[in-house]
Structures are given as structure tokens and as C-alpha cells.
Write an enzyme that holds these catalytic residues in place. Structure first.
Site, short mmCIF file in Angstrom:
data_model
loop_
_atom_site.label_atom_id
_atom_site.label_comp_id
_atom_site.label_asym_id
_atom_site.label_seq_id
_atom_site.Cartn_x
_atom_site.Cartn_y
_atom_site.Cartn_z
N CYS A 2 0.80 -1.12 -0.15
CA CYS A 2 -0.14 0.07 0.00
C CYS A 2 0.82 1.22 -0.04
O CYS A 2 1.75 1.52 0.57
CB CYS A 2 -0.76 -0.09 1.31
N ARG A 27 5.52 -0.30 -5.76
CA ARG A 27 5.56 -1.07 -4.82
C ARG A 27 4.54 -2.29 -4.73
O ARG A 27 4.66 -3.03 -3.96
CB ARG A 27 4.90 -0.17 -3.38
N TRP A 74 -2.70 -2.91 -1.34
CA TRP A 74 -2.39 -4.31 -1.67
C TRP A 74 -3.07 -5.17 -0.75
O TRP A 74 -2.95 -5.01 0.49
CB TRP A 74 -0.84 -4.56 -1.65
N ASN A 100 -1.75 2.10 5.56
CA ASN A 100 -0.79 1.26 5.00
C ASN A 100 -0.57 0.21 6.24
O ASN A 100 -0.09 0.97 7.40
CB ASN A 100 0.40 2.11 4.67
N GLY A 101 -0.96 -0.94 6.20
CA GLY A 101 -0.36 -1.59 7.40
C GLY A 101 -1.53 -2.67 7.50
O GLY A 101 -2.43 -2.79 6.79
N GLU A 481 17.84 -18.82 -5.13
CA GLU A 481 17.49 -17.70 -5.64
C GLU A 481 16.97 -18.04 -7.24
O GLU A 481 16.27 -17.08 -7.52
CB GLU A 481 18.80 -16.61 -5.72
N LYS A 485 13.24 -16.90 -8.24
CA LYS A 485 13.23 -15.90 -9.47
C LYS A 485 12.29 -16.51 -10.49
O LYS A 485 11.34 -15.72 -11.03
CB LYS A 485 14.49 -15.51 -10.20
N GLU A 488 8.58 -16.84 -9.00
CA GLU A 488 7.71 -15.37 -8.75
C GLU A 488 7.21 -14.77 -9.93
O GLU A 488 6.23 -14.21 -9.94
CB GLU A 488 8.64 -14.67 -7.69
N HIS A 504 18.23 -37.79 -0.77
CA HIS A 504 17.55 -37.75 0.44
C HIS A 504 16.12 -37.77 0.36
O HIS A 504 15.61 -37.42 1.29
CB HIS A 504 18.35 -37.05 1.59
N LYS A 603 6.21 -4.95 -4.02
CA LYS A 603 7.82 -4.54 -3.89
C LYS A 603 8.34 -4.38 -2.68
O LYS A 603 9.31 -4.59 -2.20
CB LYS A 603 8.09 -3.36 -4.82
#
Ligand code: F6R
Length: 608
Positions: A2, A27, A74, A100-101, A481, A485, A488, A504, A603
């Protein structure tokens, strides 16, 4: 996540609020809205989806007035929809609020307010704030907001307007960022400095438990008890980076291609002859660092992967024991600290809620905190004892690329610095490694020139359903990573594993339909990696190998090969990252994904 903007002044409210929201777009959000006060009435416009939808609505039905608030949402509580978008309003449509939150105790507050006959129209936690402000209103908006926030649990930054006091915006910060911009005949508010910089360079960064009342000609700050406080004004000297895509179809691809220059810039800034310069926000003395007993790194997502690489670096170069934790685990696991540890926080945005909470946990235990942060003046950098900036410029693509390689770069140099302070490596070894570091930008450039080849390989595998990424040693985190990538931005399932762990359990998943990306540059574990790849090949796996230039053996066993230049083993995660990023990028782009704004992601993750 947000984003909040607020404006009081004489400019066109539609353009100012929209311009601010566009700046906050990176964001991550799924709906948006604005509100202003006109002739004693509240005007609200809200939409689901892209900001362009809001712009179109405003072109059709513009707001008027000289004061307004705006928001990109968001979703956390309630699906993305017009109803759930902010601003949220009270029963009488007189008070509007953006938030926001997360309000953790919203459920009990909602029950209480429903009993008092408040009518709720959304599924959000935010709406309780609007109704509480209404409930507490007794002729003074500031007092009613103060009373309201004293009832809220969680993290929040809020901005409130009311038709009863149409000359002001009242805002409060507790846990989510809020910056005030001071102008001439106008004042502003935003979650991010970048949203203010078209109007002013004079800013005040709010701290938790602080309130601001913004009028056109006056800005006043208060503490949580309503007592007037003085706040320091800062002049922002740096310029917002140019954030155009240029010739690239996506920010992510542009940011991947910027990595050569970013590492070069950091080489110039950080290496001064045989000395290191970690910048003006690095305040630890060599004596302090020479005595530290161990390092605890905490971070999230890609930054956590960089931290994991840091563990290998600190232990190998400086012989300093290092723990790495995911911040959301670290903050709740009551970690044991003995000796004199250094806590490191790694974050591109500098606003990640869990990482920030980890810092606060460490500070509450009187531990020293060093952060590696990209965004200047962010909360994490302000709350740390020292900060090493990443100098990666604005990262707009949701998937972190250039910040990640810069994180590894800074960790590498810091590990060399510690090794000198701890007498772990000799001067000639350190000199040798510095020489290697200086060669990295040119090596990155060579990999980038092979982007077309990587695109061809991506095309071959773009319909894969399950990918496995494997690596060993310092490239085990690279495997994590690579998998992150890919998943996502392409929404294709991918998992990262240490190669030696495959037998294993995970090897049961291997078939001709599950491509494996094996990271096998020349290293101390190279032979072991080849054995692991052979084991997968003999079970039918298709293997793409990322290996060192000139390696003929991998050509014999791999189905596809991506070469990277030879380099010092501990620097290889930087070079390996480039083909992994390009591979994920091309698979996502070829599948028509919204690469820069993948679904469900933000973001800047300002809620836990
Ligand atoms: C993945 C990604 C995220 C972030 C994570 C932490 O590409 O970008 O996993 O790394 O959300 O964010 P920062 O680094 O801003 O703390």
C-alpha cells in the site's frame, strides 16, 4: 505494498494525487482510490486494478478542491475490489481514511462498533479506523485520531480527512513509513520520498508514535499524547534515478542489464587502493569489529539468499561464525545471543516489516546492527547503527535483480575487511581477491552479451511445469534464488536444493518432464556437482548446466549449457545470478506474464 499520498495546496488535486500514486506504483497494488473535500462534501473515486483505471475515472469525473488523499492498496483483508479499495469512509460519508499496514485487533473493534450501530460496507481491517474516528469525534479531528490510534494494534500509517475540518489532513505513523514534504503554499505527505520530489526537497521523516497535522500554510507535529514536538527537516540532495524502461520491454530486463555499471560504480566507491570505504553511514570502528564474536544475518526472500551467501563469505574469509535467519522466523524465535555478535539486516527497500522487526528485536537486546540497504533514508537504514548502501539505483521490477548482486558485492568486501581485522587472510591474498573483484563488471558484460543464447534455451523449456535448481557450497543459495526468480515471475513451480541432498528425497521427483538447472562453475565442489548431475541424468532428467567457460566435461553431460567466465569461487554467485535472472525473465516473458508486476506480489512488503 500500500502507498499513501496526501496534498494540501493550490495545484490541481487530480494531477497531484495521481502523480504521487504513479510514483508509488512500483510498490505493488491491486486497487486504488482518492478523496477530496468539496463544499462540505466528501468526494471519493475508487477502482479495482491498474492506476490507469483510476486516471480514466478522474478524467471523466474529476475531483475538485485543494486538499486530498490517495492510496494504492495491496489486499490483506478482503479481496481486491472497488468496495475494499481505500479511502474507506465512516457511516455518514464525512470522514475518509487511507491506511498502510494491518490492524490486528480489527475484528473485536468491528464487533464493538457494530454494537454501536456503525454500518460496515467493506471487508477491510481499515474501515474500523474510519468508524472509530467517527465514534471518537468531538469537534477536534486531531483528538479523535489520537484517541483512535490508542485503540489500534498492529502496524499502520494513516491519513484522515473530514468535512468538519476541511482545511487539514491528519496523519499518524506506527510501523509503516510516512514522510512529510514541506512546500511553499502547499504541503504533502507520502509513503515514499520519491512521491514528493516533484514538489519539494524539504522533507520530515516521521517516526513511530508521531502525528502530523498538515494545512496549506502550516505543518505541526505531535507525539502520541498530543504534545507539540519539533522535528528535524532534511534536505534531499540526491536526485530520483531516471526510471524509464528505455529500449527494454520491461524494467526487470533493464535492471538486469544495469548490473555491470552498478558493480563498477561500487568498485569505484568502495575500493580505495588496498583500503575499503563503506560510505558515510558506516560508523563501526575497526576495534569494535575486530572483537565481534559472530554474525547473525536476518532478511527476507532474495535478500535472505544474499545473506546466506554472506554466511559462506564470513566463515571462509574471516573465520567468523555466521547464522542466517529468515526475519519472520528470527523475530519470533527468541534467539540466543552470547559474546559480542553483530546483527546484519539486508533489505533492498529498507522497509520490510519483518526485517525491521528483527532489527528492533536485536536493539532491544542492546546488540549492534549493520544494515545493507538500497533505498536511502528508509526506516531500516535509519534504525540501524550503521548502513552500507547498495548504490543500485531505483529497482522497479518486483523481482529483485541488481539489488541482489550488489548485496553480494558488499558482503564480499565486508568479509574481506573483517578478514583483515581478524588476521584471517594475509594481505597478498586480500590484494589478489580485490583484483578479482575489479574484474567482475567486465565479466558481467560478457554474460549479458550472451542473452540471446539464454533466451533460446528459455524458449525450449518455457512449457516446463516443475523446475529443480541445484547447487553446492556458496552456490547452494544461488539455486534457491534461481528457483525463486522463476516461480515469482512465471508462476511455474520451481524449487532450489543443495545438490548433495537430492538423494535424500527430492530425486523421487525427477523424470524427463522436470528440467533441472545445475549450477556447476569451477569450484572446490565441482567434482561433487558433476556426480550429482550424473545421478539425475541417469534418471532421465533434462539438465541445463551453468558452468565455467572452457569446461568440456559439462558439455558431455548437460542438455544445454550456459557459460560464465572463470572467477574466484566466492565471487561466482554474482556471475551465476545473471543467467539465472535472464532464464527466469525470458521464460516469464515468453509465457506472456506481467514480469514487472507479478500477481499477488508487492515490491515493498510493509506488513508482516
Ligand atoms: C524477490 C524479492 C523478494 C524480496 C523480499 C525482501 O525477487 O524481491 O523476495 O527480496 O521481499 O525485500 P527487501 O529486500 O526489500 O527487504
Amino acid at each position: 505494498m500500500c502507498g499513501i499520498v496526501g496534498y494540501v495546496g493550490n495545484k490541481d488535486i487530480n494531477s497531484v494525487l495521481m502523480a504521487g500514486l504513479w510514483k508509488l506504483e512500483y510498490r505493488g497494488y491491486d486497487s486504488s482510490g482518492v478523496a477530496s473535500i468539496v463544499n462540505g462534501d466528501l468526494e471519493v473515486r475508487k477502482v479495482k486494478g491498474r492506476l490507469m483505471n483510476l486516471q480514466e475515472i478522474l478524467a471523466d469525473k474529476p475531483l475538485s478542491g485543494n486538499l486530498g488523499i490517495g492510496h494504492t492498496r495491496w489486499a490483506t483483508h478482503g479481496e481486491p475490489s472497488e468496495q475494499n479499495a481505500h479511502p474507506q469512509v465512516d457511516c455518514k460519508n464525512e470522514i475518509a481514511i487511507v491506511h498502510n499496514g494491518i490492524i490486528e485487533n480489527y475484528y473485536s473493534l468491528k464487533e464493538e462498533l457494530i454494537k454501536k450501530k456503525h454500518v460496515f460496507r467493506s471487508d477491510t481491517d481499515t474501515e474500523v479506523i474510519a468508524h472509530l474516528v467517527e465514534e471518537n469525534y468531538n469537534g477536534d479531528l486531531k483528538e479523535s485520531v489520537l484517541k483512535t490510534v490508542s485503540r489500534l494494534k498492529g502496524s499502520f500509517a494513516i491519513a484522515v480527512i473530514s468535512v468538519s475540518e476541511p482545511d487539514k489532513i491528519v496523519a499518524y505513523r506506527f510501523g509503516s513509513p510516512l514522510i512529510v514534504g514541506l512546500g511553499k503554499d502547499e504541503n504533502l505527505l507520502a509513503s515514499d520520498i520519491s512521491a514528493l520530489m516533484d514538489h519539494t526537497r524539504r522533507v520530515v521523516i516521521m517516526s513511530d508514535g508521531e502525528m502530523v497535522v498538515l494545512k496549506r500554510e502550516e505543518v505541526k507535529f505531535y507525539d502520541k499524547d498530543g504534545k507539540n514536538i519539533e522535528k528535524e527537516e532534511k534536505k534531499i540532495k540526491w536526485s530520483p534515478a531516471t526510471i524509464q524502461k528505455g529500449k527494454f520491454p520491461h524494467y526487470m530486463l533493464k535492471e538486469i542489464h544495469e548490473q555491470k555499471d552498478i558493480i563498477q560504480k561500487n568498485v569505484n566507491l568502495r575500493i580505495k587502493g588496498s583500503e575499503f570505504d563503506f560510505g558515510e553511514n558506516f560508523h563501526f570502528s575497526p576495534q569494535e569489529l575486530a572483537h565481534l564474536s559472530h554474525i547473525v544475518i536476518q532478511a527476507c526472500g532474495t535478500s535472505w539468499h544474499a545473506g546466506y551467501i554472506g554466511k559462506y563469505l564470513f566463515e571462509d574469509f574471516a573465520r567468523v561464525r555466521t547464522e542466517v535467519d529468515i526475519s519472520s522466523e528470527f523475530r519470533y524465535r527468541n534467539p540466543v545471543f552470547d559474546g559480542e555478535p553483530l546483527v546484519m539486516a539486508i533489505s533492498q527497500s529498507g522497509e520490510t516489516a519483518d526485517t525491521l522487526a528483527g532489527i528492533r528485536e536485536a536493539k532491544a537486546k542492546f546488540l549492534k546492527v549493520l544494515s545493507l540497504v538500497n533505498v536511502r533514508e528508509s526506516t531500516i537504514s535509519r534504525e540501524s547503527d550503521s548502513t552500507i548502501y547498495l548504490n543500485a539505483g531505483s529497482e522497479i521490477g518486483v523481482a529483485s535483480t541488481k539489488a541482489y548482486t550488489s548485496q553480494i558485492f558488499q558482503l564480499y568486501l565486508f568479509a574481506l575487511y573483517l578478514s583483515r581485522l581478524k588476521w584471517a587472510l594475509g594481505s597478498s591474498e586480500i590484494e589478489e581477491k580485490i583484483k578479482e573483484v575489479k574484474g567482475i563488471p567486465e565479466k558481467i558484460e560478457r554474460i549479458l552479451k550472451e542473452a540471446v543464447k539464454i533466451k533460446k534455451i528459455a524458449k525450449k523449456y518455457k512449457d516446463g511445469k516443475d523446475f529443480m535448481f541445484i547447487g553446492r557450497g556458496i552456490n547452494y543459495p544461488s539455486a534457491l534464488e534461481g528457483a525463486l526468480k522463476l516461480k515469482e515471475i512465471s508462476y511455474i513451480h520451481a524449487t532450489g536444493y543443495p545438490a548433495g541432498e537430492m538423494k535424500h528425497g527430492p530425486i523421487a521427483l525427477i523424470s524427463k518432464d522436470s528440467p533441472v538447472v545445475a549450477i556447476a562453475p569451477q569450484s572446490s565442489v565441482y567434482e561433487k556437482m558433476l556426480n550429482n548431475i550424473e545421478e539425475l541424468k541417469s534418471r532421465g532428467a533434462k539438465v541445463i548446466i551453468i558452468g565455467s567457460e572452457g569446461d568440456k566435461r559439462i558439455k558431455e553431460i548437460g542438455d544445454d549449457i550456459i557459460y560464465i567466465p572463470l572467477c574466484e569461487e566466492n565471487l561466482s554467485p554474482i556471475l551465476v545470478a545473471i543467467p539465472l535472472q535472464l532464464f527466469a525473465y525470458y521464460i516469464a516473458a515468453l509465457n506472456g506474464r506481467d514480469v514487472d508486476r507479478p500477481r499477488n506480489l508487492a515490491k515493498s512488503v510493509t506488513v508482516e
